[in-house]
Design a protein around this motif. Structure first.
Motif, mmCIF file in Angstrom:
data_model
loop_
_atom_site.group_PDB
_atom_site.id
_atom_site.type_symbol
_atom_site.label_atom_id
_atom_site.label_comp_id
_atom_site.label_asym_id
_atom_site.label_seq_id
_atom_site.Cartn_x
_atom_site.Cartn_y
_atom_site.Cartn_z
ATOM 1 N N UNK A 216 0.867 -1.179 0.000
ATOM 2 C CA UNK A 216 0.000 0.000 0.000
ATOM 3 C C UNK A 216 0.904 1.228 0.000
ATOM 4 N N UNK A 217 0.783 2.060 -1.034
ATOM 5 C CA UNK A 217 1.615 3.263 -1.158
ATOM 6 C C UNK A 217 0.816 4.478 -0.708
ATOM 7 N N UNK A 323 2.283 -2.682 5.531
ATOM 8 C CA UNK A 323 0.846 -2.651 5.270
ATOM 9 C C UNK A 323 0.614 -3.024 3.814
ATOM 10 N N UNK A 324 -0.086 -4.146 3.620
ATOM 11 C CA UNK A 324 -0.390 -4.624 2.279
ATOM 12 C C UNK A 324 -1.763 -4.102 1.832
ATOM 13 N N UNK A 325 -1.965 -4.078 0.546
ATOM 14 C CA UNK A 325 -3.277 -3.746 -0.009
ATOM 15 C C UNK A 325 -4.267 -4.844 0.379
ATOM 16 N N UNK A 347 3.999 1.801 12.810
ATOM 17 C CA UNK A 347 4.185 1.896 11.365
ATOM 18 C C UNK A 347 4.710 3.282 11.004
ATOM 19 N N UNK A 348 5.663 3.299 10.104
ATOM 20 C CA UNK A 348 6.288 4.553 9.712
ATOM 21 C C UNK A 348 6.324 4.656 8.197
ATOM 22 N N UNK A 349 5.792 5.742 7.660
ATOM 23 C CA UNK A 349 5.826 6.025 6.233
ATOM 24 C C UNK A 349 6.504 7.376 6.041
ATOM 25 N N UNK A 350 7.664 7.368 5.412
ATOM 26 C CA UNK A 350 8.457 8.593 5.303
ATOM 27 C C UNK A 350 7.732 9.694 4.527
ATOM 28 N N UNK A 351 6.965 9.318 3.494
ATOM 29 C CA UNK A 351 6.233 10.341 2.744
ATOM 30 C C UNK A 351 5.210 11.034 3.629
#
Length: 520
Positions: A216-217, A323-325, A347-351
């Motif tokens: 998941x993006x 995290x998957x779709x 969970x960490x998302x840099x964007x």
């Protein structure tokens, strides 16, 4: 056959594409329209970056994977054009300043963006000895071979040059794993990554940006495409701080494509930010009827501590989690997990972490999440009956983004989960059990319908959490959804049905109770 330019024929002549001769340069991605834009059609790179701010392009078109792939390309162009030193430099740059930098940059490398020619965009002429695959065979949503065609959209169609450009960009990171790659062709001498233990060519690995089941993006979304790119632009300070790109921003592959799977250029791409945005997971070369197709660079995965900046990962367990779709759990339901860095580091998302610098610069910001769920069997990736594209866009007031806001939203999501599992699934199961009927499948359908209807009101819930008691004012609306779903799956046409319907009707008193009213 393709058009070839030779010293004896300046206008070009038809020759076999395997002949050692220069192919005519044509279809430049900077000048020709190929990028799908919602509500507009196709635009060129130059149009995208030169569109005036009073008539902006709002968002990309196409399916979610195409949107992600094009966004990553545009960010790679932006990072190559100008990487701010720090947040102050980023603020001073602004979205308009970034667009101007990108236009200037594209002028300097115009000859690197031809889809055809002796240096075709994101392609490797040396791979021409690999077997040709049809364009449909490498497209996830197209049915080829003996696969049943269920809808017209699954039928293979001829591709325009614009379609081919979009496909090449998509294949760099989102190619499905399987036997379609001709891994008998190895460009780096001695490289064993495309050879199985028995000495035969191995099955192609999944693209870096899709992984085993479909990552998941997530990206920040602005009011225009130019603002979206500016919001997601990393600074040099941030790239250095990540620690997963030892070679920093890096050099884009359109400047010089790798000559092999482990050549010096490939190693740079594996260790740089731009190399992750455009991972060159496939070595391709367009031909008349398809493309020569082989596995490309093998990038480190999340188990090695490296992910795309747009992927959310939890490195705290012994085995990292991503995290998957999940088509049955739409992206908006992951929002609290994606933003957990406001309260705790899971969970960490840099964007998405870039949202911290947006406060004070942008009043409203969107969070776009999407991707493609895929199945896998014996190394072959494909779309099964339950696999699908997903995407969602949620708008947030940046002034309210803090730990208290996230805590209120998490509490409301917990309540919705309780409604789905107990008030909906549990009540429908009891109703059917009383009638000696098998209820698991029906109760599951009821729960899915509940979440589908909740999605329509979720944006209101997010904004209502800006104030301490705001979300509670929406609870009657979600309670009404529970009753609607219950009535849909639990009819009351006969006397016995009425009896069981009344007996098992969801009790929502606790959910609707507001202690603040009593204290007032």
């Amino acid at each position: 056959m393709s058009l070839i330019v030779s010293p004896d024929n300046k206008k070009g002549m038809l020759m076999n594409p395997t002949d050692e001769c220069h192919v005519e340069r044509r279809f430049n991605l900077i000048d020709e329209p190929w990028i799908p834009v919602a509500g507009v059609g196709h635009v060129s790179l130059r149009q995208l970056f030169s569109q005036p701010s009073n008539e902006p392009y709002r968002a990309l078109g196409g399916n979610p994977v195409q949107k992600i792939a094009v966004t990553k390309l545009l960010l790679a162009i932006a990072q190559a054009a100008y990487t701010p030193v720090d947040d102050d430099d980023w603020v001073n740059l602004g979205s308009q300043g970034l667009a101007e930098k990108c236009l200037d940059y594209l002028d300097t490398c115009h000859d690197r963006f031809y889809l055809y020619g002796d240096r075709p965009f994101l392609q490797i002429p040396a791979i021409r000895s690999a077997k040709i695959q049809s364009f449909g065979a490498v497209s996830a949503e197209v049915s080829t071979g003996n696969t049943t065609i269920l809808t017209q959209s699954q039928k293979e169609k001829p591709l325009s040059d614009a379609d081919k450009a979009l496909l090449i960009v998509q294949l760099m990171g989102f190619a499905l794993g399987g036997k379609k790659t001709d891994n008998s062709i190895v460009l780096s001498p001695g490289y064993q990554g495309k050879t199985s233990d028995n000495g035969k060519p191995s099955t192609g690995s999944s693209g870096t940006s899709i992984g085993f089941m479909g990552f998941l993006h997530n990206f920040l979304a602005g009011e225009s495409l130019q603002e979206t790119l500016w919001l997601n632009l990393l600074t040099q300070e941030q790239v250095d701080g990540l620690g997963v790109y030892p070679l920093g921003v890096g050099s884009p592959p359109w400047r010089q494509m790798p000559s092999g799977e482990t050549c010096p250029i490939a190693e740079v791409l594996k260790s740089s930010l731009i190399g992750r945005l455009l991972p060159v997971s496939r070595f391709c070369l367009l031909s008349k009827d398809g493309l020569h197709y082989s596995e490309g660079i093998a990038h480190p995965g999340y188990a090695d501590g490296v992910v795309d900046p747009s992927v959310a990962v939890d490195f705290t367990p012994k085995k990292p989690k991503v995290i998957w779709v999940d088509p049955e759990r739409r992206p908006w339901r992951f929002l609290t997990a994606l933003l957990s860095f406001f309260s705790k580091s899971t969970f960490n998302c840099e964007q998405l972490r870039l949202i911290n610098r947006v406060k004070g610069n942008v009043a409203t910001i969107g969070i776009w999440s999407g991707g493609l769920r895929v199945s896998s069997n014996a190394g072959e990736q494909f779309l099964s009956g339950s696999d699908d594209y997903v995407e969602s866009l949620i708008q947030l007031n940046t002034a309210a983004l803090e730990e208290e806001w996230l805590s209120r939203l998490q509490n409301e999501m917990d309540e919705l989960n309780n409604l789905a599992s107990k008030a909906v699934y549990g009540s429908v199961m009891r109703y059917l059990d009383d009638q000696k009927m098998e209820g698991k499948a029906v109760a599951g359908q009821a729960s899915n319908l509940f979440w589908q209807l909740c999605e329509r009101r979720f944006q209101e819930m997010v904004l209502a959490c800006d104030t301490p008691n705001g979300a509670r004012l929406l609870r009657p609306a979600f309670a009404a959804i529970v009753n609607k779903v219950y009535d849909t799956y639990c009819p009351k046409d006969t006397a016995r049905q009425i009896e069981y319907w009344a007996k098992n009707r969801p009790n929502l008193g606790k959910y609707l109770h507001n202690p603040n009213k009593e204290s007032a």
